[in-house]
Design a protein around this motif. Structure first.
Motif, short mmCIF file in Angstrom:
data_model
loop_
_atom_site.label_atom_id
_atom_site.label_comp_id
_atom_site.label_asym_id
_atom_site.label_seq_id
_atom_site.Cartn_x
_atom_site.Cartn_y
_atom_site.Cartn_z
N ILE A 1 -3.81 0.36 5.95
CA ILE A 1 -4.32 1.72 5.92
C ILE A 1 -5.31 1.92 7.07
O ILE A 1 -6.09 1.03 7.40
N TYR B 1 -8.36 7.44 4.38
CA TYR B 1 -8.90 7.33 3.04
C TYR B 1 -10.39 7.59 3.11
O TYR B 1 -11.01 7.53 4.17
N HIS C 1 -12.26 9.22 -4.83
CA HIS C 1 -11.62 8.48 -3.74
C HIS C 1 -10.26 9.11 -3.45
O HIS C 1 -9.53 9.46 -4.38
N ARG D 1 -6.68 8.70 -0.83
CA ARG D 1 -5.97 7.76 0.04
C ARG D 1 -4.63 8.38 0.43
O ARG D 1 -3.92 8.92 -0.43
N TRP E 1 -1.18 7.63 3.08
CA TRP E 1 -0.47 6.80 4.05
C TRP E 1 0.93 7.35 4.25
O TRP E 1 1.60 7.77 3.30
#
Length: 224
Positions: free
Chosen positions: A18, A36, A43, A45, A47
């Motif tokens: 990442i 992220y 949180h 994230r 990809w």
């Protein structure tokens, strides 16, 4: 889609690096760059392998949106928590409307066995159980729902270690469209252990993720 591509997509969490955090909010645009960080106390994230047309946008609170069109590659993203917890109780609600291959579930990494885990609540046209040679380990019941449990293995290439991708797959899945549910992760850990899969999580993150490849669709999910 060929089996080799399915396995690559299914194992994307254990095989990619990442990018570094790029800020507290991702800019809404096609091919949103990997990132992220923290947004509104959650949180997030994101990809992508760069082969598709996918847009990720952080929304208010625990909400996020993913919009993708004729994506020819793999991506995943969502909001949740860092660190992750073996006693996490995750709530989610929103819209999940794929046209093709896509998943919605709780994603995270494992320390042991090395790899990652997924509690899959809904999916598009592709259920991993139907296309892999690894047997169903058994069924567990959590939060009033039944889940099939499989452990997909990725065998070493070069200096890479063997990786395990442990799935709880809701059976039947939540219908595509409006979705709402609760995932008591401790129940899944206990269920996996009862089937001989003793998992120690890596607390790097836990997110309610949308993943897709070779498809189009829209996902707007709020986690709490």
């Amino acid at each position: 889609m060929q089996l080799g591509s399915l396995l690559i997509a299914a194992l994307s969490l254990t095989s990619i690096a990442i990018a570094s955090p790029t800020g507290s909010r991702l800019v809404s645009r096609a091919s949103t760059p990997n990132a992220y960080g923290v947004n509104n106390g959650f949180h997030y994230r994101w990809w992508t392998d760069g082969q598709g047309n996918a847009t990720y946008t952080n929304g208010p609170g625990g909400s996020y949106t993913v919009d993708w069109t004729n994506s020819q590659g793999d991506f995943y993203g969502g909001k949740g928590w860092s660190p992750g917890s073996p006693t996490r109780v995750a709530h989610y609600e929103g819209t999940f409307k794929p046209n093709g291959n896509a998943y919605l579930g709780l994603y995270g990494f494992n320390k042991s066995p090395y790899g990652d885990h997924r509690v899959m609540e809904s999916y598009g046209t592709y259920n991993p159980i139907d296309y892999v040679t690894f047997p169903v380990r058994g069924q567990i019941t959590c939060d009033g729902a039944t889940y099939d449990v499989i452990d997909i293995l990725r065998y070493p290439q070069g200096f890479e270690p063997m990786t395990h991708q442990i799935h709880s797959i809701r059976n039947p899945k939540l219908p595509n469209g409006y979705v709402k549910g609760t995932i008591n992760f401790a129940c899944h850990l206990a269920g996996w252990a009862s089937l001989g899969l003793n998992v120690e999580i890596d607390p790097t993150f836990q997110i309610i993720a949308t993943e897709a490849y070779f498809s189009s669709g829209f996902s707007n999910i709020t986690v709490s």
